[in-house]
Design a protein around this motif. Structure first.
Motif, PDB file in Angstrom:
ATOM      1  N   UNK B   7      -0.819   0.446  -2.759  1.00 27.72           N
ATOM      2  CA  UNK B   7      -1.208   0.604  -1.351  1.00 27.72           C
ATOM      3  C   UNK B   7       0.046   0.538  -0.483  1.00 27.72           C
ATOM      4  N   UNK B   9       0.463  -0.641   2.431  1.00 28.23           N
ATOM      5  CA  UNK B   9       0.620  -1.921   3.142  1.00 28.23           C
ATOM      6  C   UNK B   9       1.317  -2.945   2.249  1.00 28.23           C
ATOM      7  N   UNK B  10       0.895  -2.993   0.992  1.00 27.60           N
ATOM      8  CA  UNK B  10       1.536  -3.912   0.048  1.00 27.60           C
ATOM      9  C   UNK B  10       3.016  -3.559  -0.098  1.00 27.60           C
ATOM     10  N   UNK B  12       4.929  -2.019   2.110  1.00 26.21           N
ATOM     11  CA  UNK B  12       5.659  -2.340   3.352  1.00 26.21           C
ATOM     12  C   UNK B  12       5.960  -3.839   3.417  1.00 26.21           C
ATOM     13  N   UNK B  13       4.970  -4.645   3.048  1.00 24.11           N
ATOM     14  CA  UNK B  13       5.170  -6.105   3.079  1.00 24.11           C
ATOM     15  C   UNK B  13       6.324  -6.506   2.154  1.00 24.11           C
ATOM     16  N   UNK B  16       9.681  -5.375   3.578  1.00 24.49           N
ATOM     17  CA  UNK B  16      10.118  -6.251   4.679  1.00 24.49           C
ATOM     18  C   UNK B  16      10.733  -7.546   4.145  1.00 24.49           C
ATOM     19  N   UNK B  17      10.130  -8.087   3.096  1.00 29.66           N
ATOM     20  CA  UNK B  17      10.663  -9.329   2.507  1.00 29.66           C
ATOM     21  C   UNK B  17      12.088  -9.087   1.977  1.00 29.66           C
ATOM     22  N   UNK B  20      14.558  -8.744   4.872  1.00 33.20           N
ATOM     23  CA  UNK B  20      14.902 -10.076   5.410  1.00 33.20           C
ATOM     24  C   UNK B  20      15.920 -10.779   4.510  1.00 33.20           C
ATOM     25  N   UNK B  73      -6.881  13.438   8.090  1.00 26.58           N
ATOM     26  CA  UNK B  73      -7.676  13.140   9.288  1.00 26.58           C
ATOM     27  C   UNK B  73      -8.357  11.771   9.159  1.00 26.58           C
ATOM     28  N   UNK B  74      -8.345  11.249   7.957  1.00 23.73           N
ATOM     29  CA  UNK B  74      -8.984   9.949   7.733  1.00 23.73           C
ATOM     30  C   UNK B  74      -7.986   8.979   7.102  1.00 23.73           C
ATOM     31  N   UNK B  75      -8.432   7.747   6.935  1.00 19.73           N
ATOM     32  CA  UNK B  75      -7.561   6.728   6.346  1.00 19.73           C
ATOM     33  C   UNK B  75      -7.291   7.056   4.883  1.00 19.73           C
ATOM     34  N   UNK B 138      11.264   2.802   4.617  1.00 23.63           N
ATOM     35  CA  UNK B 138      10.112   2.205   5.310  1.00 23.63           C
ATOM     36  C   UNK B 138       9.380   3.269   6.142  1.00 23.63           C
ATOM     37  N   UNK B 142       5.518   4.430   5.750  1.00 25.78           N
ATOM     38  CA  UNK B 142       4.614   4.439   6.916  1.00 25.78           C
ATOM     39  C   UNK B 142       4.035   5.836   7.141  1.00 25.78           C
ATOM     40  N   UNK B 145       1.097   7.078   5.006  1.00 26.28           N
ATOM     41  CA  UNK B 145      -0.249   6.538   5.244  1.00 26.28           C
ATOM     42  C   UNK B 145      -1.176   7.571   5.880  1.00 26.28           C
TER      43      UNK B 145
END
Lengths: 194, 205
Positions: B7, B9-10, B12-13, B16-17, B20, B73-75, B138, B142, B145
């Motif tokens: 996914x 989102x997973x 991206x998280x 980001x870690x 950092x 057009x959709x998620x 990143x 994004x 998606x």
């Protein structure tokens, strides 16, 4: 920012008693940000930079479980606050995502400007006190509901209190928020009147 | 074999870690950044430089392929990695704090840095490049998606022997990054007692 938008912000901070001059300064600290549907407003792993008040749209707050699935913690919508508050206050990376489920418009204020509100407006402490009480009571109520109510009861209780704009978001988000499978949510939607 | 569900989102998280973590590495002393545990190992700055080189082929491919992908057009739904690709990804993924499959780096991905004479300016450039390139990654995650990613496959960094759908390529890169973060932790762990400066040696064969 037009008058109508000012009005929304004023409604959120209903107990602030400001002079005309103070009001101008107060509004100058806020900017409006717009997001498309599915945009990530805040990403887990990054630090929350803003405190938001929602002008338009619906947003979901979620964490990812071990399988990478979204677990919905809550929603924000017109007139409600938004943002990952713990990350905003502690300035540490967030564990939570905020995603725009509908095209969204949000008032935003940075951490440093947020801090100046308390310094510049003593009334803000009163607002802060009430705001944190509301947040705490809301979270307690949700915890009790999750731990004590059946799926049917959770569905009914939520649908009775939730605003209309939340009822049209994809069912999987509402189902996750109520800690049930989308199939269960769908069955309840067909069978339970609230 | 267990499925590998990907996914954005997973991803991206996790990215980001890593960003950092690398930002915190940038604060380290030059000596620590340019020293390695032994003569065969890379220093921290060499690891970062290697990650920059490794992203190169993907940078080009993403720029080429994204304009060709239709908007959704959709998620977008989650993506299940294919068997062969999953195996390649899992070989990169560290198991906790261990790099399970040790592998030899291809010559073209090796960082050629002279640790002993590396200037602060060069070190800063390497970090800056890392943030630019991985900022690009990143953006790519994004963007994916809201794109139909089911039609286009790209060659992996090692060539057409491995072809990835976009989410698989992101996962491969993330596992590769995580693997090298483990390597950096190993360097830092050893840094208390046995850091030695490294120089590049050339052999004539």
């Amino acid at each position: 920012m037009d008058n109508e938008e000012f009005y929304h912000l004023k409604t959120f901070f209903f107990n602030l008693d400001l002079t005309k001059e103070e009001e101008e300064h107060f509004y100058s600290l806020w900017t409006i940000k717009t997001f498309n549907q599915y945009d990530l407003i805040t990403e887990a792993g990054s630090t929350e930079r803003f405190f938001y008040v929602v002008l338009e749209g619906v947003q979901a707050l979620y964490v990812l479980n071990e399988k990478g699935e979204k677990v919905i913690l809550g929603f924000s919508y017109s007139g409600s606050p938004s943002g990952v508050f713990d990350s905003f206050i502690q300035q540490k990376p967030s564990q939570t995502f905020i995603e725009a489920l509908k095209p969204s418009k949000l008032f935003s204020i940075s951490r440093s400007d947020y801090d100046t509100l308390f310094d510049d407006f003593p009334n803000f402490y009163k607002w802060g006190n009430e705001f944190f009480q509301q947040v705490l009571f809301g979270r307690l109520e949700r915890e009790v509901e999750l731990l004590t109510l059946t799926a049917d009861q959770r569905y009914k209780s939520f649908m009775q209190r939730c605003p209309d704009e939340l009822k049209v978001i994809p069912q999987k988000y509402l189902a996750s928020y109520l800690n049930m499978k989308p199939e269960t949510f769908s069955r309840l939607r067909k069978s339970i009147l609230y | 074999m267990a499925k590998l569900i990907l996914s954005p989102e997973n991803q991206i998280q996790r990215l980001n870690i890593i960003l950092n973590k690398v930002a915190s590495l940038q604060e380290l002393d030059k000596k620590l950044l340019t020293c390695s545990a032994d003569s065969k190992s890379w220093s921290i700055i060499e690891v970062i430089a290697h990650l920059n080189i490794a992203y190169g082929p993907y940078h080009i491919k993403y720029d080429e392929e994204f304009p060709k992908m239709p908007d959704l057009k959709k998620e977008r739904k989650t993506f299940q990695a294919k068997t062969w690709q999953k195996m390649i990804i899992e070989m990169q993924r560290p198991k906790g704090t261990k790099r399970k499959w040790k592998m030899k780096t291809l010559k073209r991905f090796e960082p050629l840095l002279d640790n002993e004479n590396l200037e602060k300016k060069k070190i800063d450039q390497i970090f800056q490049q890392f943030f630019e390139l991985h900022g690009h990654l990143k953006e790519a995650i994004l963007k994916s998606r809201t794109k139909d990613i089911s039609k286009i496959r790209i060659n992996s960094g090692i060539g057409p022997i491995v072809k990835f759908y976009l989410p698989e390529s992101f996962e491969f890169l993330l596992c590769h990054l995580e693997r090298h973060m483990v390597q950096i932790d190993e360097v830092l762990k050893k840094s208390d007692f046995s850091l030695i400066p490294r120089t590049i040696t050339f052999t004539i064969s």
